[in-house]
Design an enzyme around this catalytic site. Structure first.
Site, PDB file in Angstrom:
ATOM      1  N   THR A 126     -10.117  -5.385  -2.555  1.00  0.00           N
ATOM      2  CA  THR A 126      -9.749  -6.195  -1.862  1.00  0.00           C
ATOM      3  C   THR A 126     -10.818  -7.181  -1.118  1.00  0.00           C
ATOM      4  O   THR A 126     -11.898  -6.584  -0.878  1.00  0.00           O
ATOM      5  CB  THR A 126      -9.109  -5.523  -0.598  1.00  0.00           C
ATOM      6  OG1 THR A 126      -7.911  -4.746  -1.124  1.00  0.00           O
ATOM      7  CG2 THR A 126      -8.549  -6.666   0.582  1.00  0.00           C
ATOM      8  N   GLU A 366      -2.545   0.169  -0.936  1.00  0.00           N
ATOM      9  CA  GLU A 366      -1.945   0.250  -2.264  1.00  0.00           C
ATOM     10  C   GLU A 366      -0.874  -0.627  -2.365  1.00  0.00           C
ATOM     11  O   GLU A 366       0.019  -0.317  -3.504  1.00  0.00           O
ATOM     12  CB  GLU A 366      -1.742   1.640  -2.742  1.00  0.00           C
ATOM     13  CG  GLU A 366      -2.821   2.475  -2.544  1.00  0.00           C
ATOM     14  CD  GLU A 366      -3.911   2.597  -3.506  1.00  0.00           C
ATOM     15  OE1 GLU A 366      -4.166   1.529  -4.201  1.00  0.00           O
ATOM     16  OE2 GLU A 366      -5.035   3.315  -3.444  1.00  0.00           O
TER      17      GLU A 366
END
Length: 383
Positions: A126, A366
Site C-alpha cells: 500500500t 486486505e
C-alpha cells in the site's frame, strides 16, 4: 459431503484455543491500552509452529494446511485480534516466500520469519495513492549491477515497525504496457540500509499490532532477494491477498465469537424487568441472529480453505466471499453484543467496546468490502 474435521485439525484447534485463552486473552486489554507490541506472545506461538502454518517443516514451519490454519486464526482472533493480524500477515509473507522463492531464498529467509527469534513479517504494497488500486505504485527499483536501488514509501504496513522481513512491491519496468507487469517483488531485511520506519499510527483498534509507514531511500537490495521473475510482483501480491483474506476472515470470526460469548454470559446474569435479559425475546433474537451469521461465515471460510487445500483450484472468489461476509457479519455481531450490554458495553471495563474497535478494520484491510464485491462480481462474470 463431509463436514467433520480430522483428528489433527481438532487437536490443533483445541491447542490454539487453550493457548489463546491462557496466554493471549488475559493481557489483551492491557496491551490495547498501552499499545505494547506482543513479541513475547508471537515467540511462544512460533514454538507451536503457528507463524509458518503453510510452510514445510524443513524450513521451520508446521505445514498444517489451509483448513487448520483458518481454524487456528479463529482461535487467535478470539484471544487477541492484534496478535491475530500479526500472525496472519506473517503467515502470508512466509507462504509466499515458500511458493515463489527458490531453494536458496527459502533456506535463507523462511527461518527468520517463522522462528522464535524474531517471528514477524510485513507486506509492503500500500502507498498513499495506491490502496485499492494496487497497480498505481510509485515506489521504484532500478537495477545497478547485481543490486536494485529502491526509492519510495509505503503506508499502513502491519508489523512495519518490528518485521524481520518486508515483502516489498516496486515498479521495475515503468514503460511496460501492462501496469501489472511493471511490478516486481523484493525481500528486504529490517536492517537493510536505506529502509526507514517513519512512524507508528495511533489506531482506533488492534492497537498492540503496530502499523507504520516505511521509506526507501536509495535502499540497495541484491538481485538474489528478488522474489520470482521480473514483472511477477502483482501476481505475487494478488496471490498473497487471496491467502490473507482467509486469515482476516478467520480473525474477524474470532473477534465476533469472543463478543458473542461475552453477550451470552452477560445476558444470563443481568436482570431487567424482574428476569435475566436472556429470557427476553428481543435479546434471544439478537443472540440467534448472531449465532446463525457466525456459523454461515465459518462455513464460507472453511469452503474457501478446503478449495485452497485441494491445490490447483482457483479460490479467489470464495476467499473474497468469505472475507466479505465474515467481516461484515462480525461487525453486526459485535454491535449486537454491545447493545445487549447497554451502557456497560460502551465502557472499557467490559471487553465488547474493544471487540467493536478491533472488528471495524477487518472490512478495510486486505481489500475493502467494496473491493471484495468487485472481485466476486468479476469472477462470476468471467464464468
Amino acid at each position: 459431503m463431509d463436514f467433520e474435521l480430522s483428528s489433527e485439525q481438532r487437536l490443533l484447534q483445541q491447542t490454539v484455543r487453550e493457548f489463546a485463552a491462557e496466554q493471549l486473552a488475559p493481557g489483551a486489554a492491557q496491551r490495547d491500552r498501552t499499545g505494547e507490541f506482543h513479541l513475547p506472545q508471537l515467540q511462544q506461538m512460533a514454538q507451536l509452529g503457528l507463524m509458518g502454518m503453510n510452510v514445510p517443516e524443513q524450513y521451520g514451519g508446521s505445514e498444517v494446511g489451509p483448513v487448520a490454519y483458518v481454524l487456528a486464526m479463529i482461535e487467535i482472533g478470539r484471544g487477541d485480534a492484534s496478535v491475530a493480524v500479526s500472525t496472519s500477515v506473517t503467515n502470508m509473507v512466509a507462504e509466499n516466500v515458500y511458493r515463489f522463492g527458490n531453494e536458496e531464498q527459502r533456506r535463507l529467509w523462511l527461518p527468520q520469519i517463522v522462528s522464535g527469534d524474531h517471528p514477524i513479517g510485513a507486506f509492503g504494497l500500500t502507498e498513499s495513492q495506491a490502496g485499492s488500486d494496487a497497480t498505481n505504485l510509485r515506489t521504484k527499483a532500478v537495477r545497478d549491477g547485481d543490486e536494485w536501488v529502491v526509492n519510495g514509501s509505503k503506508i499502513f504496513i502491519t508489523n512495519g515497525e518490528t518485521a524481520s522481513t518486508v515483502l516489498v512491491m516496486a515498479v521495475t519496468d515503468p514503460q511496460h504496457q501492462s501496469k501489472a507487469r511493471r511490478i516486481s517483488a523484493f525481500l528486504v531485511h529490517r536492517d537493510n540500509p536505506g529502509m526507514h520506519v517513519l512512524g507508528h499510527e495511533d489506531k482506533m483498534g488492534q492497537r498492540s499490532s503496530n502499523t507504520a509507514s516505511l521509506s526507501f531511500d536509495d535502499c540497495r537490495v541484491p538481485d538474489t532477494a528478488r522474489l520470482s521473475d521480473l514483472g511477477q510482483g502483482f501476481v505475487i501480491a494478488m496471490t498473497s491477498l487471496d491467502s490473507g483474506r482467509l486469515g482476516v476472515a478467520g480473525l474477524a470470526i474470532g473477534i465476533a465469537e469472543a463478543a458473542l460469548n461475552a453477550a451470552l454470559e452477560y445476558s444470563k446474569q443481568r436482570e431487567q424487568f424482574g428476569r435475566p435479559l436472556a429470557k427476553l425475546q428481543a435479546i434471544q433474537w439478537m443472540l440467534a441472529d448472531s449465532r446463525t451469521e457466525l456459523d454461515a461465515a465459518t462455513l464460507l471460510l472453511l469452503r474457501a480453505a478446503a478449495l485452497k487445500q485441494r491445490g490447483g483450484v482457483r479460490y479467489t472468489r470464495e476467499a473474497s466471499m468469505a472475507k466479505l461476509y465474515a467481516t461484515e457479519a462480525a461487525n453486526r455481531v459485535v454491535n449486537r453484543a454491545l447493545q445487549i450490554h447497554g451502557g456497560y458495553g460502551y465502557i472499557a471495563e467490559y471487553p465488547v467496546e474493544r471487540h467493536l474497535r478491533d472488528a471495524r478494520v477487518t472490512m478495510l484491510y486486505e481489500g475493502t468490502s467494496e473491493v471484495q464485491r468487485i472481485v466476486i462480481a468479476r469472477e462470476q462474470l468471467a464464468d
